[in-house]
Design a protein around this motif. Structure first.
Motif, PDB file in Angstrom:
ATOM      1  N   LEU A  61       0.836  -1.207  -0.076  1.00 44.74           N
ATOM      2  CA  LEU A  61       0.043   0.066   0.018  1.00 44.74           C
ATOM      3  C   LEU A  61       0.594   1.099   0.120  1.00 44.74           C
ATOM      4  O   LEU A  61       0.550   2.224  -0.788  1.00 44.74           O
ATOM      5  CB  LEU A  61      -0.991   0.097   1.254  1.00 44.74           C
ATOM      6  CG  LEU A  61      -1.875   1.163   1.326  1.00 44.74           C
ATOM      7  CD1 LEU A  61      -2.725   1.490  -0.039  1.00 44.74           C
ATOM      8  CD2 LEU A  61      -2.793   1.192   2.556  1.00 44.74           C
ATOM      9  N   LEU A  62       2.107   1.251   0.798  1.00 42.74           N
ATOM     10  CA  LEU A  62       2.797   2.516   0.698  1.00 42.74           C
ATOM     11  C   LEU A  62       3.374   2.486  -0.680  1.00 42.74           C
ATOM     12  O   LEU A  62       3.288   3.872  -1.065  1.00 42.74           O
ATOM     13  CB  LEU A  62       4.034   2.106   1.455  1.00 42.74           C
ATOM     14  CG  LEU A  62       4.740   3.277   2.214  1.00 42.74           C
ATOM     15  CD1 LEU A  62       3.817   3.997   2.986  1.00 42.74           C
ATOM     16  CD2 LEU A  62       5.990   2.767   3.026  1.00 42.74           C
ATOM     17  N   LYS A  63       3.724   1.559  -1.479  1.00 46.20           N
ATOM     18  CA  LYS A  63       4.194   1.726  -2.727  1.00 46.20           C
ATOM     19  C   LYS A  63       3.045   2.391  -3.581  1.00 46.20           C
ATOM     20  O   LYS A  63       3.335   3.259  -4.425  1.00 46.20           O
ATOM     21  CB  LYS A  63       4.598   0.285  -3.296  1.00 46.20           C
ATOM     22  CG  LYS A  63       5.786  -0.186  -2.763  1.00 46.20           C
ATOM     23  CD  LYS A  63       6.121  -1.508  -3.328  1.00 46.20           C
ATOM     24  CE  LYS A  63       7.587  -2.194  -2.744  1.00 46.20           C
ATOM     25  NZ  LYS A  63       7.702  -3.215  -3.308  1.00 46.20           N
ATOM     26  N   ASP A  64       1.808   1.668  -3.339  1.00 44.56           N
ATOM     27  CA  ASP A  64       0.495   2.469  -4.175  1.00 44.56           C
ATOM     28  C   ASP A  64       0.482   3.789  -3.715  1.00 44.56           C
ATOM     29  O   ASP A  64       0.013   4.648  -4.757  1.00 44.56           O
ATOM     30  CB  ASP A  64      -0.795   1.399  -3.866  1.00 44.56           C
ATOM     31  CG  ASP A  64      -0.567   0.269  -4.474  1.00 44.56           C
ATOM     32  OD1 ASP A  64       0.203  -0.057  -5.408  1.00 44.56           O
ATOM     33  OD2 ASP A  64      -1.353  -0.779  -4.140  1.00 44.56           O
ATOM     34  N   LEU A  65       0.556   4.141  -2.682  1.00 44.54           N
ATOM     35  CA  LEU A  65       0.270   5.736  -2.145  1.00 44.54           C
ATOM     36  C   LEU A  65       1.337   6.435  -2.945  1.00 44.54           C
ATOM     37  O   LEU A  65       0.861   7.752  -3.353  1.00 44.54           O
ATOM     38  CB  LEU A  65       0.181   5.552  -0.611  1.00 44.54           C
ATOM     39  CG  LEU A  65      -0.790   5.151   0.234  1.00 44.54           C
ATOM     40  CD1 LEU A  65      -0.438   4.994   1.541  1.00 44.54           C
ATOM     41  CD2 LEU A  65      -1.884   6.184  -0.155  1.00 44.54           C
ATOM     42  N   ALA A  66       2.728   5.975  -2.939  1.00 46.52           N
ATOM     43  CA  ALA A  66       3.677   6.814  -3.491  1.00 46.52           C
ATOM     44  C   ALA A  66       3.375   6.926  -5.093  1.00 46.52           C
ATOM     45  O   ALA A  66       3.722   8.155  -5.440  1.00 46.52           O
ATOM     46  CB  ALA A  66       5.081   6.069  -3.246  1.00 46.52           C
ATOM     47  N   THR A  67       2.968   5.984  -5.734  1.00 47.79           N
ATOM     48  CA  THR A  67       2.726   5.989  -7.197  1.00 47.79           C
ATOM     49  C   THR A  67       1.599   7.170  -7.265  1.00 47.79           C
ATOM     50  O   THR A  67       1.786   7.890  -8.075  1.00 47.79           O
ATOM     51  CB  THR A  67       2.262   4.700  -7.657  1.00 47.79           C
ATOM     52  OG1 THR A  67       3.409   3.920  -7.313  1.00 47.79           O
ATOM     53  CG2 THR A  67       1.895   4.968  -8.905  1.00 47.79           C
ATOM     54  N   ALA A  68       0.310   6.932  -6.453  1.00 46.63           N
ATOM     55  CA  ALA A  68      -0.625   7.761  -6.581  1.00 46.63           C
ATOM     56  C   ALA A  68      -0.027   9.330  -6.549  1.00 46.63           C
ATOM     57  O   ALA A  68      -0.626  10.290  -6.733  1.00 46.63           O
ATOM     58  CB  ALA A  68      -1.826   7.456  -5.508  1.00 46.63           C
ATOM     59  N   GLY A  70       2.853  10.522  -6.805  1.00 45.10           N
ATOM     60  CA  GLY A  70       3.977  10.863  -7.826  1.00 45.10           C
ATOM     61  C   GLY A  70       5.281  11.062  -7.128  1.00 45.10           C
ATOM     62  O   GLY A  70       5.944  11.971  -7.385  1.00 45.10           O
ATOM     63  N   CYS A  71       5.513  10.148  -5.857  1.00 46.53           N
ATOM     64  CA  CYS A  71       6.998  10.371  -5.247  1.00 46.53           C
ATOM     65  C   CYS A  71       7.262   8.835  -5.088  1.00 46.53           C
ATOM     66  O   CYS A  71       6.806   7.730  -5.407  1.00 46.53           O
ATOM     67  CB  CYS A  71       6.627  10.743  -3.946  1.00 46.53           C
ATOM     68  SG  CYS A  71       5.757   9.917  -2.636  1.00 46.53           S
ATOM     69  N   SER A  72       8.775   8.746  -4.837  1.00 45.31           N
ATOM     70  CA  SER A  72       9.359   7.539  -4.254  1.00 45.31           C
ATOM     71  C   SER A  72       8.580   6.936  -2.950  1.00 45.31           C
ATOM     72  O   SER A  72       8.432   7.808  -2.010  1.00 45.31           O
ATOM     73  CB  SER A  72      10.930   7.806  -4.204  1.00 45.31           C
ATOM     74  OG  SER A  72      11.270   6.523  -3.515  1.00 45.31           O
ATOM     75  N   PRO A  73       8.462   5.625  -2.997  1.00 47.71           N
ATOM     76  CA  PRO A  73       8.273   4.902  -1.510  1.00 47.71           C
ATOM     77  C   PRO A  73       9.243   5.475  -0.619  1.00 47.71           C
ATOM     78  O   PRO A  73       8.885   5.773   0.765  1.00 47.71           O
ATOM     79  CB  PRO A  73       8.134   3.621  -1.750  1.00 47.71           C
ATOM     80  CG  PRO A  73       8.083   3.327  -3.479  1.00 47.71           C
ATOM     81  CD  PRO A  73       8.751   4.466  -3.965  1.00 47.71           C
ATOM     82  N   LEU A  74      10.300   5.907  -0.707  1.00 50.79           N
ATOM     83  CA  LEU A  74      11.375   6.007   0.369  1.00 50.79           C
ATOM     84  C   LEU A  74      10.892   7.489   0.807  1.00 50.79           C
ATOM     85  O   LEU A  74      11.165   7.881   1.867  1.00 50.79           O
ATOM     86  CB  LEU A  74      12.573   6.424  -0.524  1.00 50.79           C
ATOM     87  CG  LEU A  74      13.433   5.010  -0.726  1.00 50.79           C
ATOM     88  CD1 LEU A  74      15.048   5.169  -1.485  1.00 50.79           C
ATOM     89  CD2 LEU A  74      13.641   4.282   0.389  1.00 50.79           C
ATOM     90  N   ALA A  75      10.214   8.234   0.033  1.00 48.44           N
ATOM     91  CA  ALA A  75       9.752   9.666   0.546  1.00 48.44           C
ATOM     92  C   ALA A  75       8.521   9.535   1.609  1.00 48.44           C
ATOM     93  O   ALA A  75       8.469  10.415   2.572  1.00 48.44           O
ATOM     94  CB  ALA A  75       9.053  10.467  -0.471  1.00 48.44           C
ATOM     95  N   LEU A  76       8.005   8.379   1.684  1.00 50.80           N
ATOM     96  CA  LEU A  76       6.930   8.238   2.753  1.00 50.80           C
ATOM     97  C   LEU A  76       7.311   7.221   4.003  1.00 50.80           C
ATOM     98  O   LEU A  76       6.911   7.654   4.951  1.00 50.80           O
ATOM     99  CB  LEU A  76       5.780   7.527   2.183  1.00 50.80           C
ATOM    100  CG  LEU A  76       4.928   8.267   0.891  1.00 50.80           C
ATOM    101  CD1 LEU A  76       3.952   7.309   0.274  1.00 50.80           C
ATOM    102  CD2 LEU A  76       4.436   9.446   1.454  1.00 50.80           C
ATOM    103  N   ALA A  77       8.364   6.232   3.554  1.00 48.28           N
ATOM    104  CA  ALA A  77       8.536   5.390   4.559  1.00 48.28           C
ATOM    105  C   ALA A  77       9.689   5.907   5.545  1.00 48.28           C
ATOM    106  O   ALA A  77      10.716   6.794   5.292  1.00 48.28           O
ATOM    107  CB  ALA A  77       8.950   4.089   4.096  1.00 48.28           C
ATOM    108  N   ASP A  78       9.877   5.435   6.813  1.00 53.37           N
ATOM    109  CA  ASP A  78      11.050   5.686   7.525  1.00 53.37           C
ATOM    110  C   ASP A  78      12.129   5.140   7.045  1.00 53.37           C
ATOM    111  O   ASP A  78      12.263   3.941   6.588  1.00 53.37           O
ATOM    112  CB  ASP A  78      10.971   5.033   8.967  1.00 53.37           C
ATOM    113  CG  ASP A  78      10.030   5.988   9.911  1.00 53.37           C
ATOM    114  OD1 ASP A  78       9.888   7.027   9.410  1.00 53.37           O
ATOM    115  OD2 ASP A  78       9.659   5.380  10.917  1.00 53.37           O
ATOM    116  N   PRO A  79      13.211   5.961   6.760  1.00 56.81           N
ATOM    117  CA  PRO A  79      14.711   5.348   5.967  1.00 56.81           C
ATOM    118  C   PRO A  79      15.224   4.302   7.049  1.00 56.81           C
ATOM    119  O   PRO A  79      15.157   4.278   8.109  1.00 56.81           O
ATOM    120  CB  PRO A  79      15.454   6.671   6.065  1.00 56.81           C
ATOM    121  CG  PRO A  79      15.044   7.562   7.269  1.00 56.81           C
ATOM    122  CD  PRO A  79      13.587   7.281   7.302  1.00 56.81           C
ATOM    123  N   VAL A  80      15.930   3.301   6.358  1.00 58.48           N
ATOM    124  CA  VAL A  80      16.599   2.308   6.641  1.00 58.48           C
ATOM    125  C   VAL A  80      18.211   2.836   6.759  1.00 58.48           C
ATOM    126  O   VAL A  80      18.728   2.659   5.755  1.00 58.48           O
ATOM    127  CB  VAL A  80      16.466   0.912   6.250  1.00 58.48           C
ATOM    128  CG1 VAL A  80      17.306  -0.029   6.651  1.00 58.48           C
ATOM    129  CG2 VAL A  80      14.960   0.543   5.999  1.00 58.48           C
TER     130      VAL A  80
END
Length: 94
Positions: A61-68, A70-80
């Protein structure tokens, strides 16, 4: 941009940090929760739950939200920070 505090380091607030990023990017695009929900097949209420930190989106879902959004999933998730890309992203956020 949001000012981060010591509480942001706590893993229990991960959902709130992710939700804040979703909201920030959505607001920058003048997109409503309803419109974002339509793009990922969720209700506006479910989007609100993620943005408020009541729920944490799963990876897909995080990937889908990022696509919707227009950003990278990294922009939404906590960085590793255990790898160089995550560490670079975390430094960029700071």
């Amino acid at each position: 941009m949001r000012n981060y505090t010591f509480d942001d380091i706590d893993d229990r607030s991960q959902a709130k940090r992710i939700g804040a990023r979703i909201r920030e990017i959505r607001d920058l695009q003048d997109m409503t929760q309803h419109n974002l929900g339509l793009k990922v097949n969720l209700s506006a209420d479910r989007i609100r739950q993620y943005e408020c930190g009541y729920r944490t989106p799963k990876t897909e879902l995080l990937k889908d939200l990022a696509t919707a959004l227009g950003c990278s999933p990294l922009a939404l998730a906590d960085p590793v920070v255990s790898n160089r890309y995550g560490a670079m992203y975390a430094l960029f956020e700071m």
